[in-house]
Design a protein around this motif. Structure first.
Motif, PDB file in Angstrom:
ATOM      1  N   VAL A   1       0.881  -1.092  -0.031  1.00  0.00           N
ATOM      2  CA  VAL A   1      -0.049   0.027   0.001  1.00  0.00           C
ATOM      3  C   VAL A   1       0.821   1.252  -0.209  1.00  0.00           C
ATOM      4  CG1 VAL A   1      -1.717   1.153   1.235  1.00  0.00           C
ATOM      5  CG2 VAL A   1      -1.778  -1.180   1.341  1.00  0.00           C
ATOM      6  N   VAL A   2       0.719   2.164  -0.908  1.00  0.00           N
ATOM      7  CA  VAL A   2       1.266   3.544  -0.923  1.00  0.00           C
ATOM      8  C   VAL A   2       0.265   4.532  -1.104  1.00  0.00           C
ATOM      9  CG1 VAL A   2       3.211   4.715  -2.068  1.00  0.00           C
ATOM     10  CG2 VAL A   2       3.531   2.268  -1.736  1.00  0.00           C
ATOM     11  N   ALA A   3       0.071   5.254  -0.477  1.00  0.00           N
ATOM     12  CA  ALA A   3      -1.058   6.324  -0.384  1.00  0.00           C
ATOM     13  C   ALA A   3      -2.017   6.027  -1.105  1.00  0.00           C
ATOM     14  CB  ALA A   3      -0.173   7.566  -1.163  1.00  0.00           C
ATOM     15  N   TYR A   4      -2.892   4.929  -0.693  1.00  0.00           N
ATOM     16  CA  TYR A   4      -4.097   4.603  -1.200  1.00  0.00           C
ATOM     17  C   TYR A   4      -5.255   5.548  -0.697  1.00  0.00           C
ATOM     18  CZ  TYR A   4      -7.921   1.138  -2.309  1.00  0.00           C
ATOM     19  OH  TYR A   4      -9.089   0.482  -2.473  1.00  0.00           O
ATOM     20  N   GLY A   5      -5.500   5.672   0.617  1.00  0.00           N
ATOM     21  CA  GLY A   5      -6.557   6.612   1.067  1.00  0.00           C
ATOM     22  C   GLY A   5      -7.799   5.943   1.403  1.00  0.00           C
ATOM     23  N   ILE A   6      -7.663   4.627   1.529  1.00  0.00           N
ATOM     24  CA  ILE A   6      -8.720   3.988   2.062  1.00  0.00           C
ATOM     25  C   ILE A   6      -8.392   2.714   3.322  1.00  0.00           C
ATOM     26  CG2 ILE A   6     -10.719   2.107   1.704  1.00  0.00           C
ATOM     27  CD1 ILE A   6     -10.750   3.548  -1.332  1.00  0.00           C
TER      28      ILE A   6
ATOM     29  N   LEU B   1       2.938 -10.741   4.503  1.00  0.00           N
ATOM     30  CA  LEU B   1       2.480  -9.375   5.063  1.00  0.00           C
ATOM     31  C   LEU B   1       1.928  -8.223   4.203  1.00  0.00           C
ATOM     32  CD1 LEU B   1       5.833  -8.533   7.105  1.00  0.00           C
ATOM     33  CD2 LEU B   1       3.901  -9.215   8.084  1.00  0.00           C
ATOM     34  N   CYS B   2       0.992  -7.374   4.851  1.00  0.00           N
ATOM     35  CA  CYS B   2       0.552  -6.180   4.329  1.00  0.00           C
ATOM     36  C   CYS B   2       1.713  -5.158   4.543  1.00  0.00           C
ATOM     37  CB  CYS B   2      -0.785  -5.611   4.912  1.00  0.00           C
ATOM     38  SG  CYS B   2      -2.166  -6.250   3.924  1.00  0.00           S
ATOM     39  N   LEU B   3       2.158  -4.521   3.860  1.00  0.00           N
ATOM     40  CA  LEU B   3       3.148  -3.608   3.773  1.00  0.00           C
ATOM     41  C   LEU B   3       2.877  -2.019   3.285  1.00  0.00           C
ATOM     42  CD1 LEU B   3       6.553  -5.233   2.293  1.00  0.00           C
ATOM     43  CD2 LEU B   3       6.002  -4.826   4.824  1.00  0.00           C
ATOM     44  N   ASN B   4       3.343  -1.135   4.008  1.00  0.00           N
ATOM     45  CA  ASN B   4       2.895   0.169   3.644  1.00  0.00           C
ATOM     46  C   ASN B   4       4.126   0.972   3.432  1.00  0.00           C
ATOM     47  OD1 ASN B   4       1.844   3.162   5.235  1.00  0.00           O
ATOM     48  ND2 ASN B   4       1.048   2.737   3.510  1.00  0.00           N
ATOM     49  N   GLY B   5       4.141   1.763   2.296  1.00  0.00           N
ATOM     50  CA  GLY B   5       5.326   2.623   1.973  1.00  0.00           C
ATOM     51  C   GLY B   5       4.757   4.024   2.564  1.00  0.00           C
ATOM     52  N   HIS B   6       5.210   4.668   3.623  1.00  0.00           N
ATOM     53  CA  HIS B   6       5.100   5.691   4.227  1.00  0.00           C
ATOM     54  C   HIS B   6       5.907   6.871   4.020  1.00  0.00           C
ATOM     55  CE1 HIS B   6       2.421   8.319   6.687  1.00  0.00           C
ATOM     56  NE2 HIS B   6       3.364   8.497   7.392  1.00  0.00           N
ATOM     57  N   ALA B   7       5.491   8.092   3.866  1.00  0.00           N
ATOM     58  CA  ALA B   7       6.385   9.330   3.699  1.00  0.00           C
ATOM     59  C   ALA B   7       7.017  10.201   4.676  1.00  0.00           C
ATOM     60  CB  ALA B   7       5.943  10.201   2.631  1.00  0.00           C
ATOM     61  N   SER B   8       7.316   9.366   5.926  1.00  0.00           N
ATOM     62  CA  SER B   8       7.837   9.984   6.899  1.00  0.00           C
ATOM     63  C   SER B   8       8.589   9.326   7.827  1.00  0.00           C
ATOM     64  CB  SER B   8       6.623  10.720   7.820  1.00  0.00           C
ATOM     65  OG  SER B   8       6.149   9.704   8.898  1.00  0.00           O
ATOM     66  N   ASP B   9       9.368   9.881   8.801  1.00  0.00           N
ATOM     67  CA  ASP B   9      10.387   9.284   9.555  1.00  0.00           C
ATOM     68  C   ASP B   9       9.568   8.806  10.794  1.00  0.00           C
ATOM     69  OD1 ASP B   9      12.455   8.107  10.855  1.00  0.00           O
ATOM     70  OD2 ASP B   9      13.332   9.950  11.393  1.00  0.00           O
ATOM     71  N   LEU B  10       8.753   7.598  10.641  1.00  0.00           N
ATOM     72  CA  LEU B  10       7.947   7.540  11.783  1.00  0.00           C
ATOM     73  C   LEU B  10       8.695   7.090  13.398  1.00  0.00           C
ATOM     74  CD1 LEU B  10       5.786   4.746   9.496  1.00  0.00           C
ATOM     75  CD2 LEU B  10       4.883   6.954  10.362  1.00  0.00           C
TER      76      LEU B  10
ATOM     77  N   ARG C   1       6.988  10.129  13.673  1.00  0.00           N
ATOM     78  CA  ARG C   1       6.846  11.593  13.384  1.00  0.00           C
ATOM     79  C   ARG C   1       5.989  11.359  12.109  1.00  0.00           C
ATOM     80  NH1 ARG C   1       7.541  16.207  15.151  1.00  0.00           N
ATOM     81  NH2 ARG C   1       7.920  18.427  13.856  1.00  0.00           N
ATOM     82  N   TRP C   2       4.838  12.204  12.073  1.00  0.00           N
ATOM     83  CA  TRP C   2       4.007  12.687  11.066  1.00  0.00           C
ATOM     84  C   TRP C   2       3.302  11.297  10.494  1.00  0.00           C
ATOM     85  CZ3 TRP C   2       3.276  16.997  12.224  1.00  0.00           C
ATOM     86  CH2 TRP C   2       4.001  18.005  12.365  1.00  0.00           C
ATOM     87  N   ARG C   3       2.557  10.726  11.355  1.00  0.00           N
ATOM     88  CA  ARG C   3       1.708   9.712  10.839  1.00  0.00           C
ATOM     89  C   ARG C   3       0.461  10.370  10.345  1.00  0.00           C
ATOM     90  NH1 ARG C   3       1.303   6.395  16.792  1.00  0.00           N
ATOM     91  NH2 ARG C   3       3.233   5.402  16.370  1.00  0.00           N
ATOM     92  N   GLY C   4      -0.097   9.781   9.294  1.00  0.00           N
ATOM     93  CA  GLY C   4      -1.326  10.433   8.590  1.00  0.00           C
ATOM     94  C   GLY C   4      -1.327  10.929   7.389  1.00  0.00           C
ATOM     95  N   ALA C   5      -1.993  11.770   6.952  1.00  0.00           N
ATOM     96  CA  ALA C   5      -2.466  12.112   5.453  1.00  0.00           C
ATOM     97  C   ALA C   5      -1.733  13.014   4.645  1.00  0.00           C
ATOM     98  CB  ALA C   5      -3.956  12.722   5.548  1.00  0.00           C
ATOM     99  N   ALA C   6      -0.767  13.919   5.492  1.00  0.00           N
ATOM    100  CA  ALA C   6       0.024  14.826   4.885  1.00  0.00           C
ATOM    101  C   ALA C   6       1.307  14.963   5.324  1.00  0.00           C
ATOM    102  CB  ALA C   6      -0.902  16.300   4.862  1.00  0.00           C
ATOM    103  N   PRO C   7       2.072  14.052   5.381  1.00  0.00           N
ATOM    104  CA  PRO C   7       3.313  13.999   6.098  1.00  0.00           C
ATOM    105  C   PRO C   7       4.245  14.816   5.493  1.00  0.00           C
ATOM    106  CG  PRO C   7       2.968  11.843   4.893  1.00  0.00           C
ATOM    107  CD  PRO C   7       1.637  12.563   4.920  1.00  0.00           C
TER     108      PRO C   7
ATOM    109  N   ILE D   1      -4.739  18.661   4.774  1.00  0.00           N
ATOM    110  CA  ILE D   1      -5.035  19.950   4.613  1.00  0.00           C
ATOM    111  C   ILE D   1      -6.232  20.184   4.242  1.00  0.00           C
ATOM    112  CG2 ILE D   1      -4.093  21.820   3.195  1.00  0.00           C
ATOM    113  CD1 ILE D   1      -1.772  20.344   4.609  1.00  0.00           C
ATOM    114  N   SER D   2      -6.646  21.440   5.391  1.00  0.00           N
ATOM    115  CA  SER D   2      -7.996  21.936   5.048  1.00  0.00           C
ATOM    116  C   SER D   2      -8.062  23.014   4.447  1.00  0.00           C
ATOM    117  CB  SER D   2      -8.613  22.189   6.603  1.00  0.00           C
ATOM    118  OG  SER D   2      -7.819  23.424   7.213  1.00  0.00           O
ATOM    119  N   SER D   3      -9.235  23.464   3.840  1.00  0.00           N
ATOM    120  CA  SER D   3      -9.420  24.628   3.113  1.00  0.00           C
ATOM    121  C   SER D   3      -9.178  26.074   3.810  1.00  0.00           C
ATOM    122  CB  SER D   3     -10.770  24.750   2.449  1.00  0.00           C
ATOM    123  OG  SER D   3     -11.659  24.649   3.390  1.00  0.00           O
ATOM    124  N   SER D   4      -9.374  26.033   5.051  1.00  0.00           N
ATOM    125  CA  SER D   4      -9.134  27.192   6.001  1.00  0.00           C
ATOM    126  C   SER D   4      -7.587  27.652   5.829  1.00  0.00           C
ATOM    127  CB  SER D   4      -9.628  26.987   7.389  1.00  0.00           C
ATOM    128  OG  SER D   4      -9.095  25.860   8.015  1.00  0.00           O
ATOM    129  N   GLU D   5      -6.627  26.438   5.838  1.00  0.00           N
ATOM    130  CA  GLU D   5      -5.416  26.671   5.875  1.00  0.00           C
ATOM    131  C   GLU D   5      -4.768  27.537   4.500  1.00  0.00           C
ATOM    132  OE1 GLU D   5      -2.862  23.429   7.668  1.00  0.00           O
ATOM    133  OE2 GLU D   5      -4.745  22.060   7.248  1.00  0.00           O
TER     134      GLU D   5
END
Length: 319
Positions: A87-92, A105-114, A116-122, A207-211
């Motif tokens: 999984v790489v940035a699937y979003g579901i 296994l299920c492997l996830n490629g995540h764009a942060s130094d875990l 730190r910055w878990r979640g949607a916009a690392p 990222i929210s629209s208000s930002e």
């Protein structure tokens, strides 16, 4: 020669494409899962994801479930008997029944130094926070968000002028090697997963629209980082005389004047290059380098000012 290791790949944006491309060149891709086509543009035409586009061009089986809430979708995955789900940035979100179905296994490629910055916009949050480094990480997936043990990662330095565009591209190109190494380590039983620390956990909220609306009361250095972080999407906006203006790039500027009577957002001068200087919070300043009027092209500030008038004392406002 390709390995007969069977992989289901899940991803959606352009960021994921190099990973799918490289894994496809080395292993058997059983199927590709991506988010359903979305309406976009003025005509609200259906637009497929970059991952679906690549998969279809390479005659791969593509599936686009809205979620994994029904047993039919889950059973469909189980019947494919994958060795890995990558999984790489699937979003579901994947349920436990899916996480447990691969041989390995299920492997996830995540764009942060875990962690730190878990979640949607690392990528954006790392730049916005002024981090000096981040990482691409291959993690064993768990039911909870980005909490699993890390098999392997590569540290990536963040340059002072780094934007989300440039960091996105660097991390997207580095991710395939990390995932390939992780897969091979698992197959050969040489992997040594490291549990994430409970200290230093941060969450990269969406990222929210208000930002996107520039708050000129923020210090100049924070606003510069924000501009860099949101440069790829969705951008940062302000208003001038009822015109919506996008600020693309700016530099912190050292201005030796007493401006106690002025208000953040005010145009207080022009730099030696002719760029507008804006007062920000804590008596700091930004020199506006690239700017764009809504509906027009992005321009260097010099070119912009040939067709648009900005005067000292006028304001950029939130509205």
């Amino acid at each position: 020669m390709k390995s007969n290791t069977r992989i289901i790949f899940m991803g959606t944006p352009e960021f994921s494409v190099p990973s799918l491309k490289e894994i496809f060149s080395k292993f058997e891709i059983v199927s590709v899962y991506t988010q359903p086509p979305k309406n976009s543009g003025r005509g609200l035409k259906k637009r497929i994801s970059p991952i679906q586009n690549f998969a279809e061009k390479n005659n791969l089986i593509v599936r686009t479930p809205i979620n994994f809430a029904d047993s039919e979708t889950i059973n469909e995955i189980i019947k494919q008997e994958p060795d890995f789900i990558v999984v790489v940035a699937y979003g579901i979100i994947l349920p436990l029944s899916v996480l447990n179905c691969p041989k390995y296994l299920c492997l996830n490629g995540h764009a942060s130094d875990l962690p730190r910055w878990r979640g949607a916009a690392p990528i954006q949050r790392a730049i916005e926070a002024g981090d000096k480094a981040t990482a691409v990480s291959a993690m064993i997936m768990e039911e909870t968000l980005d909490t699993g043990p890390v098999i392997i990662k590569k540290i990536i330095n963040i340059q002072e002028d780094e934007t989300s565009n440039s960091l996105h591209d660097k991390m997207s190109e580095e991710m395939p090697n990390i995932l390939l190494n992780a897969i091979n380590l698992v197959i050969s039983n040489q992997h040594n997963p490291i549990n994430q620390s409970k200290n230093g956990v941060t969450y990269a909220k969406k990222i929210s629209s208000s930002e996107t609306i520039i708050d000129w009361t923020m210090p100049g250095i924070q606003l510069k980082r924000k501009l860099q972080a949101l440069s790829k999407w969705p951008g940062c906006w302000t208003h001038h005389k009822n015109n919506r203006i996008r600020i693309h790039d700016a530099n912190v500027f050292h201005f030796d004047r007493n401006l106690k009577e002025n208000t953040p957002g005010q145009i207080v001068g022009f730099s030696p290059l002719g760029y507008p200087i804006i007062l920000c919070g804590k008596s700091s300043f930004l020199e506006i380098i690239e700017i764009q009027r809504e509906g027009k092209s992005k321009m260097n500030s010099n070119d912009f000012l040939r067709g648009y008038n900005l005067e000292i004392g006028e304001f950029f406002e939130k509205k």
